[in-house]
Design a protein around this motif. Sequence first.
Motif, mmCIF file in Angstrom:
data_model
loop_
_atom_site.group_PDB
_atom_site.id
_atom_site.type_symbol
_atom_site.label_atom_id
_atom_site.label_comp_id
_atom_site.label_asym_id
_atom_site.label_seq_id
_atom_site.Cartn_x
_atom_site.Cartn_y
_atom_site.Cartn_z
ATOM 1 N N ALA A 139 1.056 -4.288 7.745
ATOM 2 C CA ALA A 139 1.033 -3.974 6.310
ATOM 3 C C ALA A 139 -0.358 -3.511 5.886
ATOM 4 C CB ALA A 139 1.452 -5.205 5.501
ATOM 5 N N TYR A 140 -1.392 -4.175 6.390
ATOM 6 C CA TYR A 140 -2.762 -3.776 6.060
ATOM 7 C C TYR A 140 -3.070 -2.379 6.603
ATOM 8 C CZ TYR A 140 -3.885 -8.609 4.671
ATOM 9 O OH TYR A 140 -3.938 -9.824 4.040
ATOM 10 N N GLU A 141 -2.522 -2.067 7.769
ATOM 11 C CA GLU A 141 -2.743 -0.741 8.356
ATOM 12 C C GLU A 141 -2.137 0.351 7.475
ATOM 13 O OE1 GLU A 141 -1.887 1.729 12.513
ATOM 14 O OE2 GLU A 141 -1.224 -0.343 12.312
ATOM 15 N N ILE A 142 -0.932 0.087 6.947
ATOM 16 C CA ILE A 142 -0.305 1.042 6.017
ATOM 17 C C ILE A 142 -1.185 1.228 4.793
ATOM 18 C CG2 ILE A 142 1.651 1.386 4.451
ATOM 19 C CD1 ILE A 142 3.386 -0.096 6.535
ATOM 20 N N ALA A 143 -1.684 0.120 4.286
ATOM 21 C CA ALA A 143 -2.502 0.172 3.073
ATOM 22 C C ALA A 143 -3.803 0.925 3.297
ATOM 23 C CB ALA A 143 -2.798 -1.249 2.598
ATOM 24 N N ILE A 144 -4.486 0.619 4.391
ATOM 25 C CA ILE A 144 -5.811 1.191 4.622
ATOM 26 C C ILE A 144 -5.746 2.698 4.864
ATOM 27 C CG2 ILE A 144 -6.099 1.014 7.142
ATOM 28 C CD1 ILE A 144 -8.813 -0.443 6.462
ATOM 29 N N ASN A 145 -4.616 3.168 5.370
ATOM 30 C CA ASN A 145 -4.442 4.604 5.584
ATOM 31 C C ASN A 145 -4.154 5.364 4.290
ATOM 32 O OD1 ASN A 145 -4.865 4.554 8.366
ATOM 33 N ND2 ASN A 145 -2.718 4.071 8.794
ATOM 34 N N LYS A 146 -3.896 4.624 3.219
ATOM 35 C CA LYS A 146 -3.584 5.244 1.931
ATOM 36 C C LYS A 146 -4.759 5.207 0.947
ATOM 37 C CE LYS A 146 0.868 6.400 2.118
ATOM 38 N NZ LYS A 146 1.393 7.726 1.717
ATOM 39 N N ILE A 147 -5.854 4.570 1.367
ATOM 40 C CA ILE A 147 -6.965 4.341 0.440
ATOM 41 C C ILE A 147 -8.158 5.222 0.781
ATOM 42 C CG2 ILE A 147 -8.528 2.583 -0.493
ATOM 43 C CD1 ILE A 147 -6.504 0.477 0.308
ATOM 44 N N ASP A 148 -8.838 5.679 -0.233
ATOM 45 C CA ASP A 148 -10.076 6.441 -0.066
ATOM 46 C C ASP A 148 -11.132 5.537 0.592
ATOM 47 O OD1 ASP A 148 -12.393 7.875 -0.267
ATOM 48 O OD2 ASP A 148 -12.247 8.254 -2.423
ATOM 49 N N LYS A 149 -11.733 6.032 1.652
ATOM 50 C CA LYS A 149 -12.688 5.229 2.409
ATOM 51 C C LYS A 149 -13.946 4.868 1.610
ATOM 52 C CE LYS A 149 -11.252 6.764 6.985
ATOM 53 N NZ LYS A 149 -11.656 7.372 8.278
ATOM 54 N N GLU A 150 -14.164 5.565 0.530
ATOM 55 C CA GLU A 150 -15.348 5.287 -0.292
ATOM 56 C C GLU A 150 -15.074 4.246 -1.375
ATOM 57 O OE1 GLU A 150 -18.268 6.558 0.509
ATOM 58 O OE2 GLU A 150 -17.239 7.552 2.179
ATOM 59 N N SER A 151 -13.836 3.826 -1.501
ATOM 60 C CA SER A 151 -13.478 2.899 -2.581
ATOM 61 C C SER A 151 -13.785 1.452 -2.197
ATOM 62 C CB SER A 151 -11.998 3.029 -2.919
ATOM 63 O OG SER A 151 -11.197 2.454 -1.914
ATOM 64 N N PRO A 152 -14.087 0.603 -3.189
ATOM 65 C CA PRO A 152 -14.319 -0.826 -2.909
ATOM 66 C C PRO A 152 -13.081 -1.489 -2.298
ATOM 67 C CG PRO A 152 -15.101 -0.239 -5.109
ATOM 68 C CD PRO A 152 -14.340 0.940 -4.591
ATOM 69 N N GLN A 153 -11.888 -1.027 -2.694
ATOM 70 C CA GLN A 153 -10.656 -1.600 -2.155
ATOM 71 C C GLN A 153 -10.587 -1.390 -0.651
ATOM 72 O OE1 GLN A 153 -7.002 -0.025 -3.787
ATOM 73 N NE2 GLN A 153 -5.712 -1.541 -2.755
ATOM 74 N N TYR A 154 -11.041 -0.222 -0.183
ATOM 75 C CA TYR A 154 -11.014 0.066 1.259
ATOM 76 C C TYR A 154 -11.915 -0.902 2.014
ATOM 77 C CZ TYR A 154 -11.373 2.598 5.678
ATOM 78 O OH TYR A 154 -11.339 2.931 7.012
ATOM 79 N N ARG A 155 -13.123 -1.110 1.501
ATOM 80 C CA ARG A 155 -14.079 -1.986 2.186
ATOM 81 C C ARG A 155 -13.580 -3.434 2.217
ATOM 82 N NH1 ARG A 155 -17.555 1.620 -0.511
ATOM 83 N NH2 ARG A 155 -17.852 0.233 -2.295
ATOM 84 N N PHE A 156 -12.978 -3.867 1.116
ATOM 85 C CA PHE A 156 -12.447 -5.227 1.054
ATOM 86 C C PHE A 156 -11.277 -5.392 2.020
ATOM 87 C CE2 PHE A 156 -9.819 -8.540 -1.134
ATOM 88 C CZ PHE A 156 -10.696 -9.600 -0.923
ATOM 89 N N LEU A 157 -10.437 -4.376 2.076
ATOM 90 C CA LEU A 157 -9.289 -4.422 2.980
ATOM 91 C C LEU A 157 -9.750 -4.380 4.436
ATOM 92 C CD1 LEU A 157 -6.241 -4.502 3.332
ATOM 93 C CD2 LEU A 157 -6.167 -2.037 2.937
ATOM 94 N N GLN A 158 -10.800 -3.645 4.701
ATOM 95 C CA GLN A 158 -11.325 -3.572 6.060
ATOM 96 C C GLN A 158 -11.806 -4.948 6.531
ATOM 97 O OE1 GLN A 158 -11.421 -0.594 8.131
ATOM 98 N NE2 GLN A 158 -11.614 -2.322 9.547
ATOM 99 N N LEU A 159 -12.344 -5.724 5.601
ATOM 100 C CA LEU A 159 -12.766 -7.088 5.943
ATOM 101 C C LEU A 159 -11.561 -7.934 6.363
ATOM 102 C CD1 LEU A 159 -15.342 -7.847 3.084
ATOM 103 C CD2 LEU A 159 -15.849 -7.455 5.512
#
Length: 212
Positions: free
Chosen positions: A183-203
Motif C-alpha cells: 500500500a505504501y508503494e502505491i502511495a509513494i509512486n503517486k506523490i511528488d518527491k519534493e512534497s513533505p508527504q513523500y519524505r514522511f512516507l519514505q520514513l
Amino acid sequence: MAAYDLQEQEQIDNIKALWKQWGPLVMTVLLAAVLGIVGSKVWSSYKLGRAEAASAQYVLLEKTLQTEDLANAQKQLAVLKAEYAGSPYASRGALLLARTLVTKKDLKAAQEQLQWVLQQSKEDDFKDLTRMRLAAVQLDQKQYAEALKTLEAKPIEAFVASFAELKGDIMLASGKTADAAKAYEIAINKIDKESPQYRFLQLKVDALEAAK
C-alpha cells in the motif's frame, strides 16, 4: 372608398374570428410563460434565502465550537441537519463537529457524525475527505476491517495516494506488514518527491525495510 372600407371591415371580422378561435389559447400560453418567469424568480429567491440562512447557521456553529461549547454546538448542528440537510453547510458542520469530538477523545460520537456526512453529501471530493477521516477514527478504535471497508470506494485522483497511505497504516496496525508495504508503494509512486508527504512516507517505507 366604400370598397376600401368593406375590405377593411372584412379584415377586422377575420381578426375577430381568429381571436375568438385562438385568443383563449394565446392568453393561456402567455399566462403560462409569465407564471414560469415569475415562478423561476421566486424559486431562485427562495433557494438563495435558504442558502444564506444555512450559511448563517454554519457560522454560528463555527463560532460556538471555537468556545468549546459542545452542548450548544450539537444543538446548532441539529438545526442545520433538520432544516438544511441537503445543504453543503450541514455536511461541513457535521465534519467540523466531528473534528472537535476527536480532539475531545469522543471517537464514537465523531464516527456517527462522519457516517452521517457520507450518507448526505453528494460532493465526491468532500466524501473522499470524510472517508479518510472516518477511517482514521476507526483505526484509532482498532476497527481495522471497518476502516479498510470505508476506504474501498475509489477516490478521485487527488486522494489516491492518501487513501493508499492510510490503508498501509491500517494494515501495519493490524500486523499485515507485507500488505502495508504494498500500500505504501502505491502511495509513494503517486506523490511528488519534493512534497513533505513523500519524505514522511519514505520514513515509513524505510522503517518497514529495516524491520525485515
